[in-house]
Write a protein that holds these residues in place. Sequence first.
Motif, mmCIF file in Angstrom:
data_model
loop_
_atom_site.group_PDB
_atom_site.id
_atom_site.type_symbol
_atom_site.label_atom_id
_atom_site.label_comp_id
_atom_site.label_asym_id
_atom_site.label_seq_id
_atom_site.Cartn_x
_atom_site.Cartn_y
_atom_site.Cartn_z
ATOM 1 N N GLY A 30 -2.911 8.940 -9.393
ATOM 2 C CA GLY A 30 -1.716 8.848 -10.227
ATOM 3 C C GLY A 30 -0.889 7.616 -9.905
ATOM 4 O O GLY A 30 -0.640 7.306 -8.738
ATOM 5 N N VAL A 31 -0.446 6.907 -10.927
ATOM 6 C CA VAL A 31 0.371 5.702 -10.730
ATOM 7 C C VAL A 31 1.670 5.799 -11.522
ATOM 8 O O VAL A 31 2.207 4.799 -11.986
ATOM 9 N N ASP A 32 2.191 7.018 -11.665
ATOM 10 C CA ASP A 32 3.464 7.204 -12.350
ATOM 11 C C ASP A 32 4.601 6.501 -11.620
ATOM 12 O O ASP A 32 5.639 6.202 -12.223
ATOM 13 N N ASN A 33 4.431 6.253 -10.335
ATOM 14 C CA ASN A 33 5.472 5.608 -9.540
ATOM 15 C C ASN A 33 5.367 4.087 -9.527
ATOM 16 O O ASN A 33 6.073 3.414 -8.782
ATOM 17 N N VAL A 34 4.501 3.540 -10.375
ATOM 18 C CA VAL A 34 4.350 2.081 -10.489
ATOM 19 C C VAL A 34 4.609 1.663 -11.932
ATOM 20 O O VAL A 34 4.023 2.219 -12.861
ATOM 21 N N ASP A 35 5.486 0.693 -12.124
ATOM 22 C CA ASP A 35 5.751 0.159 -13.463
ATOM 23 C C ASP A 35 4.645 -0.854 -13.775
ATOM 24 O O ASP A 35 4.765 -2.040 -13.455
ATOM 25 N N ILE A 36 3.576 -0.359 -14.396
ATOM 26 C CA ILE A 36 2.402 -1.211 -14.615
ATOM 27 C C ILE A 36 2.690 -2.375 -15.572
ATOM 28 O O ILE A 36 2.276 -3.506 -15.301
ATOM 29 N N PRO A 37 3.400 -2.161 -16.698
ATOM 30 C CA PRO A 37 3.719 -3.318 -17.553
ATOM 31 C C PRO A 37 4.506 -4.397 -16.807
ATOM 32 O O PRO A 37 4.235 -5.589 -16.971
ATOM 33 N N ALA A 38 5.463 -3.989 -15.990
ATOM 34 C CA ALA A 38 6.235 -4.968 -15.217
ATOM 35 C C ALA A 38 5.346 -5.683 -14.211
ATOM 36 O O ALA A 38 5.466 -6.895 -14.002
ATOM 37 N N ALA A 39 4.432 -4.939 -13.589
ATOM 38 C CA ALA A 39 3.503 -5.552 -12.644
ATOM 39 C C ALA A 39 2.600 -6.560 -13.342
ATOM 40 O O ALA A 39 2.325 -7.640 -12.813
ATOM 41 N N ALA B 133 0.853 -1.190 0.000
ATOM 42 C CA ALA B 133 0.000 0.000 0.000
ATOM 43 C C ALA B 133 0.886 1.236 0.000
ATOM 44 O O ALA B 133 1.746 1.387 0.875
ATOM 45 N N ILE B 134 0.669 2.128 -0.985
ATOM 46 C CA ILE B 134 1.585 3.259 -1.176
ATOM 47 C C ILE B 134 0.827 4.541 -1.490
ATOM 48 O O ILE B 134 -0.359 4.531 -1.801
ATOM 49 N N ARG B 135 1.563 5.655 -1.408
ATOM 50 C CA ARG B 135 1.127 6.919 -1.992
ATOM 51 C C ARG B 135 2.066 7.194 -3.162
ATOM 52 O O ARG B 135 2.127 6.400 -4.091
ATOM 53 N N SER B 136 2.817 8.306 -3.111
ATOM 54 C CA SER B 136 3.684 8.632 -4.240
ATOM 55 C C SER B 136 5.163 8.479 -3.933
ATOM 56 O O SER B 136 5.987 8.454 -4.845
ATOM 57 N N ALA B 137 5.546 8.358 -2.656
ATOM 58 C CA ALA B 137 6.969 8.289 -2.311
ATOM 59 C C ALA B 137 7.594 6.956 -2.713
ATOM 60 O O ALA B 137 8.726 6.909 -3.194
ATOM 61 N N THR B 138 6.864 5.868 -2.536
ATOM 62 C CA THR B 138 7.386 4.552 -2.895
ATOM 63 C C THR B 138 7.377 4.373 -4.404
ATOM 64 O O THR B 138 6.366 4.635 -5.059
ATOM 65 N N LYS B 139 8.497 3.905 -4.954
ATOM 66 C CA LYS B 139 8.605 3.649 -6.391
ATOM 67 C C LYS B 139 8.590 2.134 -6.620
ATOM 68 O O LYS B 139 9.552 1.437 -6.285
ATOM 69 N N ALA B 140 7.488 1.651 -7.189
ATOM 70 C CA ALA B 140 7.373 0.225 -7.490
ATOM 71 C C ALA B 140 7.956 -0.015 -8.880
ATOM 72 O O ALA B 140 7.236 -0.140 -9.865
ATOM 73 N N THR B 141 9.281 -0.046 -8.949
ATOM 74 C CA THR B 141 9.993 -0.186 -10.219
ATOM 75 C C THR B 141 10.066 -1.644 -10.648
ATOM 76 O O THR B 141 9.690 -2.561 -9.907
ATOM 77 N N GLU B 142 10.570 -1.855 -11.849
ATOM 78 C CA GLU B 142 10.747 -3.226 -12.340
ATOM 79 C C GLU B 142 11.668 -4.017 -11.420
ATOM 80 O O GLU B 142 11.452 -5.207 -11.169
ATOM 81 N N LYS B 143 12.690 -3.335 -10.883
ATOM 82 C CA LYS B 143 13.629 -3.991 -9.971
ATOM 83 C C LYS B 143 12.931 -4.407 -8.681
ATOM 84 O O LYS B 143 13.135 -5.524 -8.180
#
Length: 531
Positions: free
Chosen positions: A77-86, A50-60
């Motif tokens: 906004g989900v700019d901080n989540v790599d949706i294709p990788a997810a 569970a996140i807001r904008s500080a956490t970056k859910a990157t491919e790594k």
Amino acid sequence: MAPKVLVSDQLSETAVQIFRDRGIDVTFEPNLGKDKERLLEVIGQYDGLAIRSATKATEKVLAAATNLKVIGRAGIGVDNVDIPAASKKGVIVMNTPFGNSVTTAEHAISLMMAVARQIPAASASTHAGKWEKNAFMGVELFNKTLGVIGAGNIGGIVCDRALGLRMKVVAFDPFLSEERAKKLGVTKVDLDELLARADFITLHVPLTDKTRNILSAENIAKTKKGVRIINCARGGLVDEAALAEAIKSGHVAGAGFDVFAEEPATNSPLFNLPNVVVTPHLGAATTEAQENVALQVAEQMSDYLLTGAVQNALNMPSVTAEEAAQMGPWLKLAGHLGAFAGQLTEDPVKAINILYDGSVADMNLDALNCGVIAGIMKATNPDVNMVSAPVLARERGVQIATTTQAKSGAFDAYIKITVVTEGRERSIAGTVFSDGKPRFIQIKGITIDAEVGAHMLYTTNKDTPGMIGTLGQTLGSNGVNIANFTLGRSRTGEDAIALLYLDEQPPVHVLDKLRATGLFQQVRPLQFDMV
């Protein structure tokens, strides 16, 4: 064993308690999201994040998240989540698209009032010990015309609040029907009429290729002298340099901006201009909004982890596990059909008619309908997903009709959609072959057999010799490679279409060359999400 959720950003204690009350094993470390290395170390332990904008859910991060099933973003906004990788990892990404609506709408109204009465400048002057009562002459909102660009969820709330202030409201929105406009109590107009009539203009649209700089220098010049412009939507919707010049010249009387083309904004052309009120992206910054989205994301994630129910997912339809394997290719087809129609439709959509023929008629049609609607609406609002799209369609008064029938042709099953606008109907049909790949099989009543690709080009013309050569020569000489080429025609010498599957998006100058030949009625590039 209870599912484990990590809350790595600032969520309210009430939201964290929802997880506990639902039997979720929750770890609340609100500063962990800023520590990338530690997040990588621990993320493998958790089923939910569970996140807001500080956490970056990157491919790594997603690669290290060996047990992760769902990411919940408290906000839109989900700019901080790599949706294709997810998606590749099978991780559902949820957001809370409507939790900030009232707050953002109220901020727009607040900026409009502040600009109308020059409140920030008057306050600064008074704090400085001056008493410049005659220096800050304002204007009333009463009986003024407000032009609303984008009458969706937030824009609709702004319309309601403005009508409560006894303003006249005109609205421009490609998906706004006459029926929806009447229900809102506003007058539907085209953009040029809005620019000419409005005393105040407020923007409530996403940033897309179609909306970028929608208030360009050219369009700002079309506005009424003395107009005041408000933007609480997205930076980039307004040419800030052009607006600054219009304010300096006296054509624009003032502006209120919460969003900027570059953020954090430290050097905007709008800074330090008279009667320009600026705030640091505060549209969602109220206690109530932050609490609402936090509570909503906690409920959504708990529902999914405990019962499998999916709400507000950006990369997964609301289908059961049993349906997923069978429906997957058909769901992709539904989205592609919608995306095709949406990218070709510029007028407000009045109705979407969907026909399911053969075995597909026995599937989860609600989910398939959502795929079609989302595909259509993503052409103008990329934030739409299969959950929010039907809500937005209803808000705009779009009628959705579903028809099923037994197998009636050469295919075991197919889907046909018809998009109805004020002046025309546009139809396209497709099927799924035995290899699981979606195909377009009919456009405008013309039979074709076209594979779907990420980058495509659609043309229409009269059936005359030389058209294939013109397309091939123009694209080839400009370095655009054709992966597949499909033709169709109604009958000899009449309407013909071509659908090209390209290796890359064709440059604008190449499209202009094709149009300049005068041979084509339409030359339209198309893009499809192949994830």
